[in-house]
Design an enzyme around this catalytic site. Structure first.
Site, PDB file in Angstrom:
ATOM      1  N   ASN A 161       0.828  -1.214   0.000  1.00  0.00           N
ATOM      2  CA  ASN A 161       0.000   0.000   0.000  1.00  0.00           C
ATOM      3  C   ASN A 161       0.860   1.262   0.000  1.00  0.00           C
ATOM      4  OD1 ASN A 161      -2.355  -1.369  -0.224  1.00  0.00           O
ATOM      5  ND2 ASN A 161      -3.127  -0.923   1.830  1.00  0.00           N
TER       6      ASN A 161
ATOM      7  N   CYS B 182      -7.850   2.643   3.445  1.00  0.00           N
ATOM      8  CA  CYS B 182      -6.591   1.886   3.479  1.00  0.00           C
ATOM      9  C   CYS B 182      -5.348   2.741   3.247  1.00  0.00           C
ATOM     10  CB  CYS B 182      -6.648   0.755   2.474  1.00  0.00           C
ATOM     11  SG  CYS B 182      -8.055  -0.330   2.763  1.00  0.00           S
TER      12      CYS B 182
HETATM   13  C1  UGA Z   1      -6.126  -0.427  -1.704  1.00  0.00           C
HETATM   14  C2  UGA Z   1      -5.133  -1.320  -2.464  1.00  0.00           C
HETATM   15  O1  UGA Z   1      -5.150  -0.989  -3.850  1.00  0.00           O
HETATM   16  C3  UGA Z   1      -5.506  -2.789  -2.280  1.00  0.00           C
HETATM   17  O2  UGA Z   1      -4.547  -3.615  -2.913  1.00  0.00           O
HETATM   18  C4  UGA Z   1      -5.543  -3.095  -0.780  1.00  0.00           C
HETATM   19  O3  UGA Z   1      -5.921  -4.432  -0.528  1.00  0.00           O
HETATM   20  C5  UGA Z   1      -6.554  -2.185  -0.108  1.00  0.00           C
HETATM   21  O4  UGA Z   1      -6.171  -0.804  -0.339  1.00  0.00           O
HETATM   22  C6  UGA Z   1      -6.545  -2.481   1.357  1.00  0.00           C
HETATM   23  O5  UGA Z   1      -5.539  -2.224   2.009  1.00  0.00           O
HETATM   24  O6  UGA Z   1      -7.514  -3.061   1.854  1.00  0.00           O
HETATM   25  P1  UGA Z   1      -8.597   0.458  -2.237  1.00  0.00           P
HETATM   26  O7  UGA Z   1      -8.446   1.278  -1.002  1.00  0.00           O
HETATM   27  O8  UGA Z   1      -9.850  -0.319  -2.448  1.00  0.00           O
HETATM   28  O9  UGA Z   1      -7.395  -0.611  -2.326  1.00  0.00           O
HETATM   29  O10 UGA Z   1      -8.459   1.447  -3.481  1.00  0.00           O
HETATM   30  P2  UGA Z   1      -7.390   1.730  -4.628  1.00  0.00           P
HETATM   31  O11 UGA Z   1      -7.892   1.181  -5.890  1.00  0.00           O
HETATM   32  O12 UGA Z   1      -6.030   1.376  -4.202  1.00  0.00           O
HETATM   33  O13 UGA Z   1      -7.505   3.320  -4.715  1.00  0.00           O
HETATM   34  C7  UGA Z   1      -7.086   4.126  -3.598  1.00  0.00           C
HETATM   35  C8  UGA Z   1      -7.225   5.584  -3.925  1.00  0.00           C
HETATM   36  O14 UGA Z   1      -6.233   5.970  -4.873  1.00  0.00           O
HETATM   37  C9  UGA Z   1      -8.564   6.001  -4.528  1.00  0.00           C
HETATM   38  O15 UGA Z   1      -8.986   7.188  -3.899  1.00  0.00           O
HETATM   39  C10 UGA Z   1      -8.228   6.228  -5.989  1.00  0.00           C
HETATM   40  O16 UGA Z   1      -9.077   7.176  -6.575  1.00  0.00           O
HETATM   41  C11 UGA Z   1      -6.807   6.739  -5.907  1.00  0.00           C
HETATM   42  N1  UGA Z   1      -6.006   6.561  -7.140  1.00  0.00           N
HETATM   43  C12 UGA Z   1      -5.764   5.309  -7.619  1.00  0.00           C
HETATM   44  C13 UGA Z   1      -5.489   7.664  -7.774  1.00  0.00           C
HETATM   45  O17 UGA Z   1      -5.672   8.826  -7.340  1.00  0.00           O
HETATM   46  N2  UGA Z   1      -4.723   7.493  -8.907  1.00  0.00           N
HETATM   47  C14 UGA Z   1      -4.477   6.256  -9.408  1.00  0.00           C
HETATM   48  O18 UGA Z   1      -3.770   6.176 -10.443  1.00  0.00           O
HETATM   49  C15 UGA Z   1      -5.014   5.140  -8.764  1.00  0.00           C
END
Ligand code: UGA
Length: 451
Positions: free
Chosen positions: A215, A267
């Site tokens: 993460n 997360c």
């Molecule tokens: C994250 C991790 O991706 C998972 O692998 C992990 O299991 C999970 O946390 C956890 O610890 O339980 P999640 O919180 O569901 O998953 O969401 P992400 O898809 O990681 O996105 C996190 C944030 O980053 C969102 O606000 C998203 O909009 C943002 N983001 C993502 C960006 O701003 N830019 C990107 O290129 C990708």
């Protein structure tokens, strides 16, 4: 196998249903009676694509039930810990009290030979600290972190890209792969293991660290590109083209390089803070001190969106109507924990701006936290008369908005005597709209890190 899952939130409820779908006999346990009652009726307490059908099917099959009574875990061979580890109220560290409470409640019902498998994201050293309570009952503790993403939780649980088993193999010098705990987890995940999913068997500390460092790395990737967005904003460069170009290098990769309003959720933000706090406790603060900078870059993107709105409204900031598209921290989720979208809406409201916020799924969760905001469920209605439109969660519905039709809505009922500048401004906080099309339709388009 007989399985119990303690903690029925986004992680535990999906895990319980997924384990039942594999064919196990599963009991989900949580201290919240309302949540348990809903789950028991096959009604998901949160929005997660594909989860409704899975839950209903498994409850109806009789393989999945829910209870608040830990005594019902007595028959289980494997107990999963899936409770939350939120940021502590008084600092950056993780609050591990729910994990501690779960182990304390399970200990009296553990059968000798049972396995307790921690899935929650915990500070390194937690498994070693909890193990004596589990071992006193003749059971063993393993750490089996979960990498699911909200919005893809069902798919990620049933088709993970890897399995990590953290096992205390110092016990009798055996190779960890040959330990009975690894064999039991292989049996739990039989169809997943059978498909050839990579499986890494290691010690407790490594397993705990794999999760937090994954993460931390993802957060770093996002803040890296957002830092480049800041530079692009000052130099007239385009961060999306930059991301495309550097992402073509396979060593860098294009995924998680989308600049915008930054990361949120339950997360990434709390995990990088907890990692920093734990490293400091270990006297290793310097090793991950950069995560403070990652956090700071991320929070500055919210300031940037707020500044763009204030700039667009000009001196008459109290007269314009600002439509905030999105409240969830990401699309396909109703989760508003540490959501950049909700934070932007709340900050603008706090500055005296007339904010109207909408989201396909997250309004109720947002309202529970911030009842002071004006929520409108219907997107068209929310857009009517908008002077500034701010897209902060990239739901498909928002990405696919037609710029001409949206302009007609925004112009409809807009106060003509307002000094707010027209044409209306669209602030694309996720860089998902086509600037050419929106400008051609008559919008003043502003992206993040784009000229
Ligand atoms: C994250 C991790 O991706 C998972 O692998 C992990 O299991 C999970 O946390 C956890 O610890 O339980 P999640 O919180 O569901 O998953 O969401 P992400 O898809 O990681 O996105 C996190 C944030 O980053 C969102 O606000 C998203 O909009 C943002 N983001 C993502 C960006 O701003 N830019 C990107 O290129 C990708």
């Amino acid at each position: 196998m007989r399985i119990s899952v303690v903690g029925c939130g986004y992680l535990g409820a999906v895990h319980a249903a997924a384990m039942a779908s594999i064919g196990h006999d599963v009991v989900g346990i949580d201290v919240d009676p309302e949540k348990i009652a809903r789950l028991g009726r096959g009604e998901p307490p949160f929005h997660e694509p594909g989860f409704d059908a899975l839950l209903r099917e498994q409850v109806e099959s009789g393989r999945l039930r829910f209870t608040t009574d830990f005594a019902e875990a007595r028959a289980a061979d494997v107990h999963f810990l899936a409770v939350g580890t939120p940021q502590a109220r008084d600092g950056r560290a993780a609050d591990v009290s729910y994990v501690n409470a779960a182990v304390a409640s399970l200990a009296p019902v553990l059968r000798p030979g049972a396995v307790v498998a921690g899935k929650s994201t915990v500070p390194v050293g937690t498994a070693a600290r909890l193990a004596p309570a589990v071992e006193a009952a003749g059971a063993t503790l393993v750490w089996n972190p979960e990498f699911l993403r909200e919005g893809f939780a069902v798919q990620d649980t049933l088709e993970p890209d890897r399995l990590v088993y953290g096992i205390n193999h110092a016990v009798d010098g055996r190779a960890p792969e040959e330990s009975p705990e690894a064999r039991i987890l292989d049996e739990v995940y039989a169809p997943i293991v059978g498909r050839g999913t990579p499986r890494i068997v290691t010690d407790w500390a490594t397993a705990e660290l794999v999760k937090v460092s994954a993460n931390a790395f993802l957060a770093t990737k996002i803040s890296f590109i957002n830092a480049m967005a800041e530079i692009a904003e000052a130099t007239g460069a385009d961060v999306t083209t930059l991301a495309d170009a550097i992402g073509m290098d396979a060593r860098i990769g294009r995924r998680f390089l989308n600049a915008g309003v930054g990361f949120g959720g339950g997360c990434l933000p709390k995990d990088i803070r907890a990692f920093g706090a734990r490293a400091e406790e270990l006297g290793l603060g310097a090793s991950v001190a950069f995560l403070k900078e990652i956090d700071a870059i991320n929070m500055r993107r919210r300031d940037r969106v707020v500044d763009l709105v204030l700039y667009a409204l000009g001196p008459r900031r109290h007269e314009g109507r600002v439509t905030v598209l999105g409240l969830a921290f990401k699309p396909d989720s109703d989760d508003v924990r540490d959501s950049p979208a909700l934070d932007v809406a709340v900050r603008l409201k706090g500055l005296g701006v007339h904010v109207v916020a909408t989201d396909p799924e997250a309004i109720e969760n947002a309202r529970a936290r911030h009842p002071q905001l004006e929520y409108v469920a219907d997107t068209q209605e929310a857009l009517a008369g908008a002077d500034v439109v701010v897209l902060v969660t990239e739901w498909r519905e928002f990405r696919e908005l037609d710029p001409a039709a949206t302009l007609a809505l925004a112009s409809d009922g807009a106060s003509t005597e307002s000094d707010v500048p027209r044409p209306p401004v669209v602030i694309d906080g996720r860089n998902v709209l086509d600037p050419v099309a929106w400008r051609a339709a008559g919008w003043d388009y502003r992206g993040m890190g784009r000229p």
